[in-house]
Design an enzyme around this catalytic site. Structure first.
Site, short mmCIF file in Angstrom:
data_model
loop_
_atom_site.label_atom_id
_atom_site.label_comp_id
_atom_site.label_asym_id
_atom_site.label_seq_id
_atom_site.Cartn_x
_atom_site.Cartn_y
_atom_site.Cartn_z
N ARG A 127 -11.17 -1.15 9.43
CA ARG A 127 -10.28 -1.86 8.49
C ARG A 127 -11.04 -3.04 7.91
O ARG A 127 -10.64 -4.20 8.08
CB ARG A 127 -9.00 -2.32 9.21
CG ARG A 127 -8.29 -1.27 10.04
CD ARG A 127 -7.90 -0.01 9.30
NE ARG A 127 -6.65 -0.04 8.59
CZ ARG A 127 -5.45 0.11 9.16
NH1 ARG A 127 -5.34 0.27 10.46
NH2 ARG A 127 -4.35 0.10 8.43
N GLN A 132 -12.07 -0.53 2.37
CA GLN A 132 -10.68 -0.52 1.88
C GLN A 132 -10.32 0.73 1.07
O GLN A 132 -9.25 1.29 1.24
CB GLN A 132 -10.41 -1.76 1.03
CG GLN A 132 -9.55 -2.75 1.78
CD GLN A 132 -9.39 -4.06 1.02
OE1 GLN A 132 -9.82 -4.20 -0.11
NE2 GLN A 132 -8.77 -5.02 1.67
N ASP A 135 -9.41 3.64 3.31
CA ASP A 135 -8.48 3.36 4.39
C ASP A 135 -7.20 4.20 4.26
O ASP A 135 -6.19 3.76 3.72
CB ASP A 135 -8.17 1.85 4.38
CG ASP A 135 -7.31 1.42 5.55
OD1 ASP A 135 -6.84 2.29 6.30
OD2 ASP A 135 -7.11 0.20 5.70
N SER A 138 -3.91 2.95 5.89
CA SER A 138 -3.14 2.02 5.07
C SER A 138 -2.42 2.72 3.93
O SER A 138 -1.24 2.48 3.68
CB SER A 138 -4.04 0.93 4.48
OG SER A 138 -4.46 0.05 5.49
N TYR A 233 -6.18 -5.60 15.18
CA TYR A 233 -5.05 -4.81 15.70
C TYR A 233 -4.32 -5.58 16.79
O TYR A 233 -4.88 -6.48 17.42
CB TYR A 233 -5.55 -3.49 16.31
CG TYR A 233 -5.96 -2.47 15.28
CD1 TYR A 233 -5.00 -1.75 14.60
CD2 TYR A 233 -7.29 -2.23 15.01
CE1 TYR A 233 -5.37 -0.79 13.66
CE2 TYR A 233 -7.67 -1.27 14.07
CZ TYR A 233 -6.69 -0.56 13.40
OH TYR A 233 -7.05 0.38 12.48
P1 NAD Z 1 -0.44 -0.71 13.22
O1 NAD Z 1 0.12 0.46 12.51
O2 NAD Z 1 -1.48 -0.51 14.26
O3 NAD Z 1 0.79 -1.52 13.88
C1 NAD Z 1 1.87 -1.95 13.09
C2 NAD Z 1 2.24 -3.37 13.44
O4 NAD Z 1 2.86 -3.39 14.72
C3 NAD Z 1 1.07 -4.35 13.52
O5 NAD Z 1 1.28 -5.38 12.61
C4 NAD Z 1 1.12 -4.84 14.96
O6 NAD Z 1 0.74 -6.18 15.09
C5 NAD Z 1 2.57 -4.63 15.31
N1 NAD Z 1 2.85 -4.62 16.76
C6 NAD Z 1 2.15 -4.02 17.76
N2 NAD Z 1 2.76 -4.26 18.94
C7 NAD Z 1 3.87 -4.98 18.69
C8 NAD Z 1 4.91 -5.52 19.50
N3 NAD Z 1 4.91 -5.36 20.82
N4 NAD Z 1 5.86 -6.22 18.89
C9 NAD Z 1 5.86 -6.40 17.54
N5 NAD Z 1 4.93 -5.92 16.72
C10 NAD Z 1 3.93 -5.22 17.29
O7 NAD Z 1 -0.97 -1.80 12.18
P2 NAD Z 1 -1.65 -1.60 10.78
O8 NAD Z 1 -0.65 -1.71 9.73
O9 NAD Z 1 -2.47 -0.37 10.84
O10 NAD Z 1 -2.59 -2.86 10.72
C11 NAD Z 1 -3.48 -3.14 11.81
C12 NAD Z 1 -4.45 -4.25 11.46
O11 NAD Z 1 -5.33 -3.86 10.44
C13 NAD Z 1 -3.77 -5.49 10.93
O12 NAD Z 1 -4.45 -6.62 11.42
C14 NAD Z 1 -3.95 -5.41 9.46
O13 NAD Z 1 -3.88 -6.65 8.82
C15 NAD Z 1 -5.35 -4.86 9.44
N6 NAD Z 1 -5.66 -4.21 8.17
C16 NAD Z 1 -6.78 -4.64 7.53
C17 NAD Z 1 -7.13 -4.06 6.33
C18 NAD Z 1 -8.37 -4.49 5.62
O14 NAD Z 1 -8.83 -5.58 5.82
N7 NAD Z 1 -8.97 -3.65 4.83
C19 NAD Z 1 -6.35 -3.05 5.80
C20 NAD Z 1 -5.21 -2.64 6.49
C21 NAD Z 1 -4.88 -3.23 7.69
#
Ligand code: NAD
Length: 381
Positions: A127, A132, A135, A138, A233
């Site tokens: 990520r 991006q 991804d 996402s 994550y």
């Molecule tokens: P994910 O699908 O793994 O999880 C969804 C959400 O659930 C996350 O926000 C996580 O913090 C939350 N979560 C996990 N356990 C929890 C709990 N016990 N209670 C409440 N919430 C809880 O997440 P995602 O959408 O795939 O994103 C994961 C990471 O990747 C994030 O930090 C996101 O900002 C990052 N990301 C970065 C980029 C980039 O920079 N290119 C792009 C997409 C996502």
């Protein structure tokens, strides 16, 4: 070099790995593209549209699989109707690009390694900013977040927006989003567009500003441990933190008309956020949409793939929501995959898997008979 697009055989998979626009782009680059006849049918991309883009339509799926240098798919490979596995059909040294669920189903990775396939898992794309455009987690999570709200709105026996009418005033629906990652943020934005009052919660405090910028209230739970792991994550939290979280969120669940849960911890069962006791406190007619249904569910009452009514509360556990919007899901996935392909070909348009590239290195789970990823090897134990 020949790139082949397989027709998905998984019954609930309507997406296609490459749409005609992206075929045209690859053909223009000098690459040969084969598309299995009917591959785009369920996402409304016809064989003639692929042909017009420069693809060769192949009716014989065995030929397509066995003569591909790079095979593109959406769902992980599986057993065919004739009893043969799709993996067996690939030639040694071929590259497979697909969602592979390598941490949830590492057996597939083992089979790919045995077949000496170089498999790139779309779930393992890092990520990072450079990655991006590739991804797919996402791009697909965003579709799921959007659709979850529409499903909830359709199931709720109420309006979402506030309305002032001659027949009286309607209060806006209260929506609570649990997990504010990509899916959760899109769910917030969609619920706001429909006029709901939205609250959101996540264990990663960094998302507070993003939640607020979308017009939702952030429900804060102060925890005395680190909740963020490598790559941004979420980490699995301790029992004490789970307890503390549940105490805070229970009140918000109780007061909501709609709860949408999206919480995931990579490689683990989804965290349990909504207990039976919390559901029992909700108003009859309320709706829960559990986007983590396939990973065990964030809600204790969720049944994956089913809509159930529990104590008057409708609990929906959808599976593969992006596939329910196959046109845009395929369009976005297709762009992700095409961007990744650019890293797999050299100037002479030949296949070159360069592990010096951090994205290829992270995404490649099997190569030359080995499982390359330690977490996948651990998951096999
Ligand atoms: P994910 O699908 O793994 O999880 C969804 C959400 O659930 C996350 O926000 C996580 O913090 C939350 N979560 C996990 N356990 C929890 C709990 N016990 N209670 C409440 N919430 C809880 O997440 P995602 O959408 O795939 O994103 C994961 C990471 O990747 C994030 O930090 C996101 O900002 C990052 N990301 C970065 C980029 C980039 O920079 N290119 C792009 C997409 C996502």
């Amino acid at each position: 070099m020949r790139i082949a697009v397989a027709k998905e055989i998984e019954v609930c998979e309507r997406r296609v790995a490459l749409i005609p626009d992206m075929v045209a782009r690859l053909v223009k680059q000098g690459l040969e593209v084969w598309v299995e006849s009917g591959a785009g049918e369920r996402s409304f991309f016809s064989d003639p549209a692929y042909e017009a883009a420069g693809a060769t339509i192949i009716s014989d799926s065995v030929k397509l699989w066995s003569e591909a240098d790079i095979l593109l798919k959406v769902s992980p490979p599986q057993e065919r109707e004739d009893g043969r596995s799709e993996i067996e059909l690939l030639k040694e040294g071929a590259v497979l690009v697909s969602f592979l669920n390598p941490l949830g189903n590492p057996v597939v990775a083992q089979q790919l390694a045995n077949r000496k396939v170089t498999a790139l898992s779309m779930e393992m794309i890092p990520r990072t900013t450079r990655a991006q455009s590739m991804d797919a987690l996402s791009s697909q999570a965003s579709l799921a977040g959007y659709k979850a709200v529409l499903i909830a709105a359709a199931a709720l026996p109420k309006y979402f927006p506030m309305l002032t009418t001659a027949a009286g005033t309607i209060a806006p629906a209260k929506v609570f989003i649990m997990g504010a990652g990509v899916a959760g943020l899109q769910a917030i934005a969609t619920a706001r567009r429909l006029g709901a009052v939205v609250e959101a919660f996540d264990i990663r405090p960094a998302v507070k500003e993003e939640v607020q910028s979308l017009g939702a209230k952030f429900v804060e739970v102060k925890l005395e441990e680190e909740t963020v792991a490598a790559g941004g994550y979420a980490k699995e939290i301790s029992e004490a933190s789970k307890q503390r979280t549940q105490e805070v969120v229970a009140e918000h669940v109780k007061n909501s008309d709609v709860v949408i849960t999206t919480a995931q911890v990579p490689g683990r069962q989804a965290p349990r956020l909504v207990t039976e006791e919390m559901v029992a406190q909700m108003k009859p007619g309320s709706v829960i949409v559990d986007l983590a249904a396939e990973q065990g569910g964030n809600c204790a009452c969720t049944e994956p793939g089913k809509d159930i009514v529990w104590n008057g509360v409708t609990i929906i556990g959808p599976i593969n929501l992006p596939s329910s919007m196959p046109v845009h899901a395929s369009q976005l996935y297709s762009k992700n995959v095409t961007s990744l392909i650019q890293l797999l070909i050299n100037k002479e348009k030949a296949l070159q898997v360069d592990f010096g590239d951090d994205i290829v290195d992270a995404a490649c789970v099997t190569h030359a008979g080995e499982i390359r990823n330690q977490r996948v090897r651990d998951a096999l134990q």
